[in-house]
Motif scaffolding. Structure first.
Motif, PDB file in Angstrom:
ATOM      1  N   GLU A  83       0.843  -1.207   0.000  1.00 41.62           N
ATOM      2  CA  GLU A  83       0.000   0.000   0.000  1.00 41.62           C
ATOM      3  C   GLU A  83       0.880   1.259   0.000  1.00 41.62           C
ATOM      4  O   GLU A  83       1.929   1.279   0.662  1.00 41.62           O
ATOM      5  N   ILE A  84       0.457   2.298  -0.712  1.00 40.22           N
ATOM      6  CA  ILE A  84       1.250   3.538  -0.724  1.00 40.22           C
ATOM      7  C   ILE A  84       0.399   4.730  -0.310  1.00 40.22           C
ATOM      8  O   ILE A  84      -0.828   4.664  -0.348  1.00 40.22           O
ATOM      9  N   THR A  85       1.076   5.811   0.064  1.00 40.34           N
ATOM     10  CA  THR A  85       0.389   7.069   0.372  1.00 40.34           C
ATOM     11  C   THR A  85       0.182   7.796  -0.953  1.00 40.34           C
ATOM     12  O   THR A  85       1.120   7.889  -1.750  1.00 40.34           O
ATOM     13  N   ALA A  86      -1.024   8.307  -1.167  1.00 41.93           N
ATOM     14  CA  ALA A  86      -1.283   9.018  -2.433  1.00 41.93           C
ATOM     15  C   ALA A  86      -0.472  10.312  -2.473  1.00 41.93           C
ATOM     16  O   ALA A  86      -0.485  11.078  -1.513  1.00 41.93           O
ATOM     17  N   PRO A  87       0.234  10.568  -3.567  1.00 43.83           N
ATOM     18  CA  PRO A  87       1.026  11.802  -3.658  1.00 43.83           C
ATOM     19  C   PRO A  87       0.176  13.001  -4.059  1.00 43.83           C
ATOM     20  O   PRO A  87      -0.901  12.853  -4.611  1.00 43.83           O
ATOM     21  N   PRO A 121       5.846   9.366  -1.125  1.00 44.41           N
ATOM     22  CA  PRO A 121       6.109  10.651  -1.772  1.00 44.41           C
ATOM     23  C   PRO A 121       6.958  11.568  -0.882  1.00 44.41           C
ATOM     24  O   PRO A 121       6.831  11.540   0.339  1.00 44.41           O
ATOM     25  N   LEU A 122       7.803  12.377  -1.530  1.00 41.48           N
ATOM     26  CA  LEU A 122       8.739  13.242  -0.817  1.00 41.48           C
ATOM     27  C   LEU A 122       8.489  14.710  -1.152  1.00 41.48           C
ATOM     28  O   LEU A 122       7.966  15.035  -2.229  1.00 41.48           O
ATOM     29  N   GLY A 123       8.909  15.569  -0.239  1.00 38.03           N
ATOM     30  CA  GLY A 123       8.863  17.014  -0.476  1.00 38.03           C
ATOM     31  C   GLY A 123       7.474  17.600  -0.333  1.00 38.03           C
ATOM     32  O   GLY A 123       6.501  16.908  -0.007  1.00 38.03           O
ATOM     33  N   ASN A 124       7.420  18.917  -0.578  1.00 37.06           N
ATOM     34  CA  ASN A 124       6.132  19.623  -0.457  1.00 37.06           C
ATOM     35  C   ASN A 124       5.392  19.594  -1.798  1.00 37.06           C
ATOM     36  O   ASN A 124       5.899  19.074  -2.797  1.00 37.06           O
ATOM     37  N   SER A 125       4.193  20.160  -1.802  1.00 40.21           N
ATOM     38  CA  SER A 125       3.395  20.150  -3.035  1.00 40.21           C
ATOM     39  C   SER A 125       3.037  21.589  -3.400  1.00 40.21           C
ATOM     40  O   SER A 125       3.232  22.516  -2.605  1.00 40.21           O
ATOM     41  N   TYR A 126       2.501  21.775  -4.617  1.00 32.57           N
ATOM     42  CA  TYR A 126       2.130  23.127  -5.052  1.00 32.57           C
ATOM     43  C   TYR A 126       0.986  23.659  -4.187  1.00 32.57           C
ATOM     44  O   TYR A 126      -0.004  22.935  -3.965  1.00 32.57           O
TER      45      TYR A 126
END
Ligand SMILES: Cc1cc2nc3c(=O)[nH]c(=O)nc-3n(C[C@H](O)[C@H](O)[C@H](O)COP(=O)(O)OP(=O)(O)OC[C@H]3O[C@@H](n4cnc5c(N)ncnc54)[C@H](O)[C@@H]3O)c2cc1C
Ligand code: FES
Length: 279
Positions: free
Chosen positions: A42-46, A106-111
């Motif tokens: 399972e993954i976290t949605a980016p 997922p890494l980092g921030n988002s827009y």
């Protein structure tokens, strides 16, 4: 939360050619690929703008994972649009369906969320980071997408479909207007005056493009969020190999001017306010 996971390659194909091209451009897209990964857990949605560190190749050469913006999440598969550049991306391009890879993200921030219509400025493969954002906020972007030549512009059909209005430039005039994308944006802003100057700008592309963009946005007092493409080693904030100098406002010094500080692109970025970046 970022996670290390194993993913199986579900597709790693050269991009299909959808736009009409003339005979001498048949090598179109030989350097751009769409990688589809099927996570085996399972993954976290980016969120648009976030990235993943992806193992490049099946052996330990190259040893370091490479950063790629998430291009899509569909049917539990992660999509990445990439350009073959060096050893890592070449090894990645040679992997076949069914091969497995280590992925972190997922890494980092988002827009940041746009308040209404907005301007998107993409240079070359920078479009990979902006298209998912434009997909989330369909038909709200005035897209400015430029590259050196026609075969470095990809996903044109999708870019047009997702935009409110799209403008294309190439340095050699082989597609769209013969101009730099920043000059096309400057003309658009001065022709459209106040209405469009109030729009926020979201940008991703090479450093010279972002630097030229910062001249326009600083002069016009326009808010611009830019995703930086720094070289990365760890991708998780541990090696300090991706530092950029940015202006920050310390909470305890609100009445003073902003101060310069180093920030990690992988951890505090990759998206920064363009006016805060030291070039
Ligand atoms: C947050 C982030 C998101 C990214 N998203 C994407 C994406 O969606 N699609 C994509 O194709 N690429 C993306 N990149 C760039 C990608 O990571 C590099 O192209 C890749 O690491 C190159 O690896 P390589 O081993 O093939 O090339 P290398 O052998 O490491 O380098 C080959 C050449 O490319 C240059 N180069 C390598 N990395 C970069 C970089 N980050 N910026 C500028 N020049 C570089 C090197 O200086 C060298 O000249 C992203 C980078 C970052 C930081
Ligand atoms: S890549 Fe290691 S700290 Fe950013």
């Amino acid at each position: 939360m970022p996670r290390v996971f194993t993913a199986e390659i579900a597709g790693n194909a050269f991009l299909p050619e959808k736009d009409p091209v003339s005979a001498e451009m048949l090598s179109q897209n030989a350097q751009f690929k769409l990688l589809t990964l099927k996570p085996l857990s399972e993954i976290t949605a980016p969120e648009p703008g976030q990235f993943y560190m992806i193992q490049a190749g099946t052996a330990n050469d190259p040893l370091l994972k490479r950063p790629f913006s998430v291009y899509g999440l569909q049917h539990d598969c992660l999509g990445f649009l990439y350009r073959i550049r060096g050893k890592g991306t070449l090894s990645l391009s040679q992997l076949r369906e069914g091969d497995t890879l280590q992925v972190v993200g997922p890494l980092g921030n988002s827009y940041p969320v746009p308040s209404g219509d907005f301007i998107a400025v993409a240079g070359g493969i920078g479009i990979a980071s902006l298209l998912p954002f434009m997909n989330k906020y369909k038909k709200r972007a005035y897209l400015f997408y430029g590259a050196m030549k026609r075969d470095e512009l990809v996903m044109l059909e999708e870019a047009r479909e997702l935009s409110k209005e799209a403008f294309f430039t190439t340095d050699d005039g082989s597609y769209g207007q013969k101009d730099l994308i920043t000059d096309a944006l400057r003309s658009f802003l001065s022709a459209s005056q106040i209405a469009h100057q109030a729009l926020r700008i979201y940008a991703c592309g090479p450093a010279p493009m972002l630097k030229a963009l910062s001249v326009i946005t600083n002069a016009g007092g326009i808010v611009c969020y830019a995703s930086l493409e720094e070289h990365m080693a760890c991708g998780i904030g541990a090696c300090l190999g991706c530092m950029v100098k940015v202006k920050i406002q310390k909470p305890e010094d609100r009445d003073k001017n902003k101060e310069w500080e180093y920030k990690r692109v992988c951890k505090e970025g990759p998206i920064f306010s363009l006016e805060d970046i030291k070039w």
